[in-house]
Design a protein around this motif. Structure first.
Motif, PDB file in Angstrom:
ATOM      1  N   SER A 156       0.816  -1.214   0.000  1.00  0.00           N
ATOM      2  CA  SER A 156       0.000   0.000   0.000  1.00  0.00           C
ATOM      3  C   SER A 156       0.846   1.259   0.000  1.00  0.00           C
ATOM      4  N   GLY A 157       2.109   1.127   0.369  1.00  0.00           N
ATOM      5  CA  GLY A 157       2.989   2.289   0.443  1.00  0.00           C
ATOM      6  C   GLY A 157       2.858   3.062   1.735  1.00  0.00           C
ATOM      7  N   HIS A 158       2.096   2.547   2.703  1.00  0.00           N
ATOM      8  CA  HIS A 158       1.928   3.250   3.975  1.00  0.00           C
ATOM      9  C   HIS A 158       2.969   2.776   4.985  1.00  0.00           C
ATOM     10  N   ARG A 159       3.724   3.750   5.475  1.00  0.00           N
ATOM     11  CA  ARG A 159       4.786   3.466   6.436  1.00  0.00           C
ATOM     12  C   ARG A 159       4.717   4.505   7.547  1.00  0.00           C
ATOM     13  N   ASN A 160       4.374   4.073   8.716  1.00  0.00           N
ATOM     14  CA  ASN A 160       4.216   4.996   9.841  1.00  0.00           C
ATOM     15  C   ASN A 160       4.475   4.235  11.138  1.00  0.00           C
ATOM     16  N   ARG A 161       5.668   4.369  11.672  1.00  0.00           N
ATOM     17  CA  ARG A 161       6.001   3.706  12.928  1.00  0.00           C
ATOM     18  C   ARG A 161       7.094   4.485  13.642  1.00  0.00           C
ATOM     19  N   THR A 162       7.211   4.247  14.939  1.00  0.00           N
ATOM     20  CA  THR A 162       8.159   4.966  15.784  1.00  0.00           C
ATOM     21  C   THR A 162       9.236   4.012  16.276  1.00  0.00           C
ATOM     22  N   ALA A 163      10.471   4.342  15.986  1.00  0.00           N
ATOM     23  CA  ALA A 163      11.586   3.498  16.423  1.00  0.00           C
ATOM     24  C   ALA A 163      11.719   3.550  17.940  1.00  0.00           C
ATOM     25  N   TYR A 164      12.007   2.403  18.519  1.00  0.00           N
ATOM     26  CA  TYR A 164      12.215   2.324  19.969  1.00  0.00           C
ATOM     27  C   TYR A 164      13.665   2.670  20.285  1.00  0.00           C
ATOM     28  N   ASP A 165      13.854   3.585  21.233  1.00  0.00           N
ATOM     29  CA  ASP A 165      15.187   4.002  21.677  1.00  0.00           C
ATOM     30  C   ASP A 165      15.411   3.503  23.103  1.00  0.00           C
ATOM     31  N   PRO A 166      16.204   2.458  23.294  1.00  0.00           N
ATOM     32  CA  PRO A 166      16.392   1.897  24.638  1.00  0.00           C
ATOM     33  C   PRO A 166      17.089   2.853  25.595  1.00  0.00           C
ATOM     34  N   THR A 167      17.763   3.871  25.059  1.00  0.00           N
ATOM     35  CA  THR A 167      18.448   4.824  25.930  1.00  0.00           C
ATOM     36  C   THR A 167      17.473   5.752  26.633  1.00  0.00           C
ATOM     37  N   THR A 168      16.446   6.194  25.928  1.00  0.00           N
ATOM     38  CA  THR A 168      15.545   7.205  26.483  1.00  0.00           C
ATOM     39  C   THR A 168      14.084   6.772  26.560  1.00  0.00           C
ATOM     40  N   MET A 169      13.790   5.489  26.305  1.00  0.00           N
ATOM     41  CA  MET A 169      12.416   5.009  26.394  1.00  0.00           C
ATOM     42  C   MET A 169      12.321   3.799  27.312  1.00  0.00           C
ATOM     43  N   PRO A 180       6.309  -5.890  38.094  1.00  0.00           N
ATOM     44  CA  PRO A 180       5.965  -5.134  36.879  1.00  0.00           C
ATOM     45  C   PRO A 180       6.559  -3.735  36.915  1.00  0.00           C
ATOM     46  N   GLY A 181       6.920  -3.233  35.747  1.00  0.00           N
ATOM     47  CA  GLY A 181       7.481  -1.895  35.698  1.00  0.00           C
ATOM     48  C   GLY A 181       7.666  -1.418  34.272  1.00  0.00           C
ATOM     49  N   MET A 182       8.251  -0.260  34.144  1.00  0.00           N
ATOM     50  CA  MET A 182       8.637   0.304  32.854  1.00  0.00           C
ATOM     51  C   MET A 182      10.113  -0.021  32.681  1.00  0.00           C
ATOM     52  N   VAL A 183      10.433  -0.821  31.674  1.00  0.00           N
ATOM     53  CA  VAL A 183      11.771  -1.396  31.575  1.00  0.00           C
ATOM     54  C   VAL A 183      12.414  -1.092  30.222  1.00  0.00           C
ATOM     55  N   LYS A 184      13.726  -1.269  30.181  1.00  0.00           N
ATOM     56  CA  LYS A 184      14.474  -1.165  28.931  1.00  0.00           C
ATOM     57  C   LYS A 184      14.384  -2.500  28.212  1.00  0.00           C
ATOM     58  N   SER A 185      13.847  -2.483  26.990  1.00  0.00           N
ATOM     59  CA  SER A 185      13.685  -3.718  26.223  1.00  0.00           C
ATOM     60  C   SER A 185      14.930  -4.005  25.393  1.00  0.00           C
ATOM     61  N   SER A 186      15.280  -5.279  25.299  1.00  0.00           N
ATOM     62  CA  SER A 186      16.427  -5.685  24.483  1.00  0.00           C
ATOM     63  C   SER A 186      15.978  -6.299  23.161  1.00  0.00           C
ATOM     64  N   THR A 187      14.657  -6.397  22.955  1.00  0.00           N
ATOM     65  CA  THR A 187      14.134  -7.065  21.759  1.00  0.00           C
ATOM     66  C   THR A 187      13.261  -6.163  20.887  1.00  0.00           C
ATOM     67  N   ASN A 204      -0.981   1.601  19.324  1.00  0.00           N
ATOM     68  CA  ASN A 204      -1.892   1.851  20.448  1.00  0.00           C
ATOM     69  C   ASN A 204      -1.286   1.477  21.783  1.00  0.00           C
ATOM     70  N   SER A 205      -0.023   1.852  21.963  1.00  0.00           N
ATOM     71  CA  SER A 205       0.663   1.550  23.222  1.00  0.00           C
ATOM     72  C   SER A 205       1.164   2.833  23.869  1.00  0.00           C
ATOM     73  N   SER A 206       1.434   2.749  25.164  1.00  0.00           N
ATOM     74  CA  SER A 206       2.016   3.868  25.894  1.00  0.00           C
ATOM     75  C   SER A 206       3.465   3.554  26.231  1.00  0.00           C
ATOM     76  N   TYR A 207       4.236   4.591  26.432  1.00  0.00           N
ATOM     77  CA  TYR A 207       5.636   4.420  26.791  1.00  0.00           C
ATOM     78  C   TYR A 207       6.079   5.611  27.628  1.00  0.00           C
ATOM     79  N   LEU A 208       7.257   5.507  28.204  1.00  0.00           N
ATOM     80  CA  LEU A 208       7.787   6.520  29.107  1.00  0.00           C
ATOM     81  C   LEU A 208       9.121   7.027  28.563  1.00  0.00           C
ATOM     82  N   THR A 209       9.300   8.334  28.540  1.00  0.00           N
ATOM     83  CA  THR A 209      10.590   8.889  28.156  1.00  0.00           C
ATOM     84  C   THR A 209      11.384   9.224  29.414  1.00  0.00           C
ATOM     85  N   VAL A 210      12.684   8.932  29.389  1.00  0.00           N
ATOM     86  CA  VAL A 210      13.551   9.124  30.548  1.00  0.00           C
ATOM     87  C   VAL A 210      14.868   9.735  30.085  1.00  0.00           C
ATOM     88  N   SER A 211      15.713  10.073  31.043  1.00  0.00           N
ATOM     89  CA  SER A 211      17.026  10.602  30.701  1.00  0.00           C
ATOM     90  C   SER A 211      17.952   9.453  30.316  1.00  0.00           C
TER      91      SER A 211
END
Length: 374
Positions: free
Chosen positions: A263-276, A287-294, A301-308
């Motif tokens: 379809s030519g539709h491309r819309n996604r957000t790259a995951y940054d393990p340093t700041t997300m 349970p918590g907000m963690v750094k993902s390795s995968t 439709n997901s939520s995430y947290l930005t950090v230093s």
């Protein structure tokens, strides 16, 4: 897309045709009569090419996999009639009008209790049609007489055509989903709890949450504790209202994760393990907000947290009450070694000091401890 809402239900075609109807403004799903695939909003842009007389409708994909549809917020749309008799279709924080600058006609289809969605502009009439294939997943076209008819079926938590939440993380007997919906919603299944993050203690590794009571405002990224791993046990009701935004919510939301070469539709957000940080299981098993390795890209439709960049890998979920109860009632640290001072949001307020006596009243992080200035 403000007004085309199409339906999905685990019922026979005879039942669908008896109940599939547009009955005023409301929440609906759309199911194609011929392909039996449900329409979903996967992107927030489209275009009309008057020179080639085509419409890019690839933001609308279709699927007959109910396990996916039942928990996909993009499959539920709010249809709203306009003063000129046309309709706007809203979903995923956007609308048909926002994307193409036109509203949509909804008129009776060739099949009983079905509808056709179309618009005419500059002498060109186009219909929203499904791909003519046997694939479980496809995307919407602007031509094709065979697949022009759609059932439009109301969405309700009390019917087979419900919207539920699919958790992605299980910790013991608890199930969690990082969730983001463009509409106001309220859990109706027993055992569900909705939380949002009001503070981050990056030094000690805590994501401080507050529970939401009642309706969750539209476009509010949250964490949902679910009743089970099945969406049917985690049903929600949707609303069109102006519920006040959550105060001091640190979470951010992501609507889309689409990369469709056809379809030519491309819309996604790259995951940054340093700041997300994303929902997961901490090293201590909580349970918590963690750094993902995968994770490469944020889920739709997901939520995430930005950090230093200096934040700990794991931020354990802890309620505001539990966090406050754990504060050490200390006014001055006896050590003379200089250290930075942070507030409870993880923001540095002093650099390399030996005392916090001159700070305003409040709670701070100093030398790895929660301390109070009275």
């Amino acid at each position: 897309m403000k007004k085309l809402i199409m339906a999905a239900a685990l019922t026979s075609v005879s039942v669908l045709t008896a109940t599939a109807q547009l009955n005023g403004d409301g929440f609906y799903r759309a199911k194609n009569v011929k392909t039996e695939r449900y329409m979903t909003v996967k992107d927030n842009h489209g275009k009309i090419d008057y020179h080639s007389t085509t419409v890019d409708a690839g933001a609308l994909e279709t699927s007959r996999i109910w396990a996916n549809i039942s928990c996909d917020p993009g499959s539920v749309m709010y249809i709203q009639k306009q003063s000129n008799g046309e309709y706007n279709i809203m979903a995923q924080g956007t609308s048909v009008y926002d994307m193409i600058g036109y509203y949509i006609h909804l008129t009776n289809g060739a099949t009983a209790n079905s509808y056709q969605a179309w618009q005419t502009a500059h002498g060109m009439t186009v219909y929203l049609t499904d791909a003519r294939s046997s694939n479980d997943e496809e995307y919407v076209y602007d031509s094709g007489k065979y697949t022009k008819d759609w059932y439009i079926i109301p969405v309700s938590s009390s019917s087979d055509n419900y919207l539920g939440i699919k958790p992605t993380v299980t910790v013991g007997d608890k199930h969690y989903s990082a969730y983001y919906n463009g509409f106001t919603f309220k859990p109706v299944s027993k055992g569900m709890k909705v939380m949002y993050i009001t503070g981050v203690d990056e030094v000690n590794g805590y994501a401080i949450y507050k529970e939401v009571t009642g309706e969750v405002p539209a476009k509010s990224p949250v964490i949902v504790e679910c009743s089970s791993t099945e969406p049917t046990d985690n049903r929600i009701d949707l609303f069109m209202d102006n519920t006040a935004a959550l105060s001091n919510n640190k979470l951010k939301g992501n609507y889309f994760n689409v990369w469709n070469d056809m379809s030519g539709h491309r819309n996604r957000t790259a995951y940054d393990p340093t700041t997300m940080r994303v929902i997961g299981v901490c090293a201590n098993g909580k349970p918590g907000m963690v750094k993902s390795s995968t994770l490469d890209y944020l889920q739709a439709n997901s939520s995430y947290l930005t950090v230093s960049a200096n934040c700990k890998a794991d931020l354990e979920l802890i309620s505001e009450e539990a966090y406050a109860a754990g504060i050490n009632d200390v006014t001055v640290d006896s050590s003379k070694e200089p250290a930075n001072v942070y507030n409870l949001m993880g923001v540095k307020v002093r650099s390399k000091v030996t005392s916090i006596e001159d700070l305003p009243q409040g709670v701070y992080i100093f030398k790895g401890k929660k301390v109070t200035v009275k």
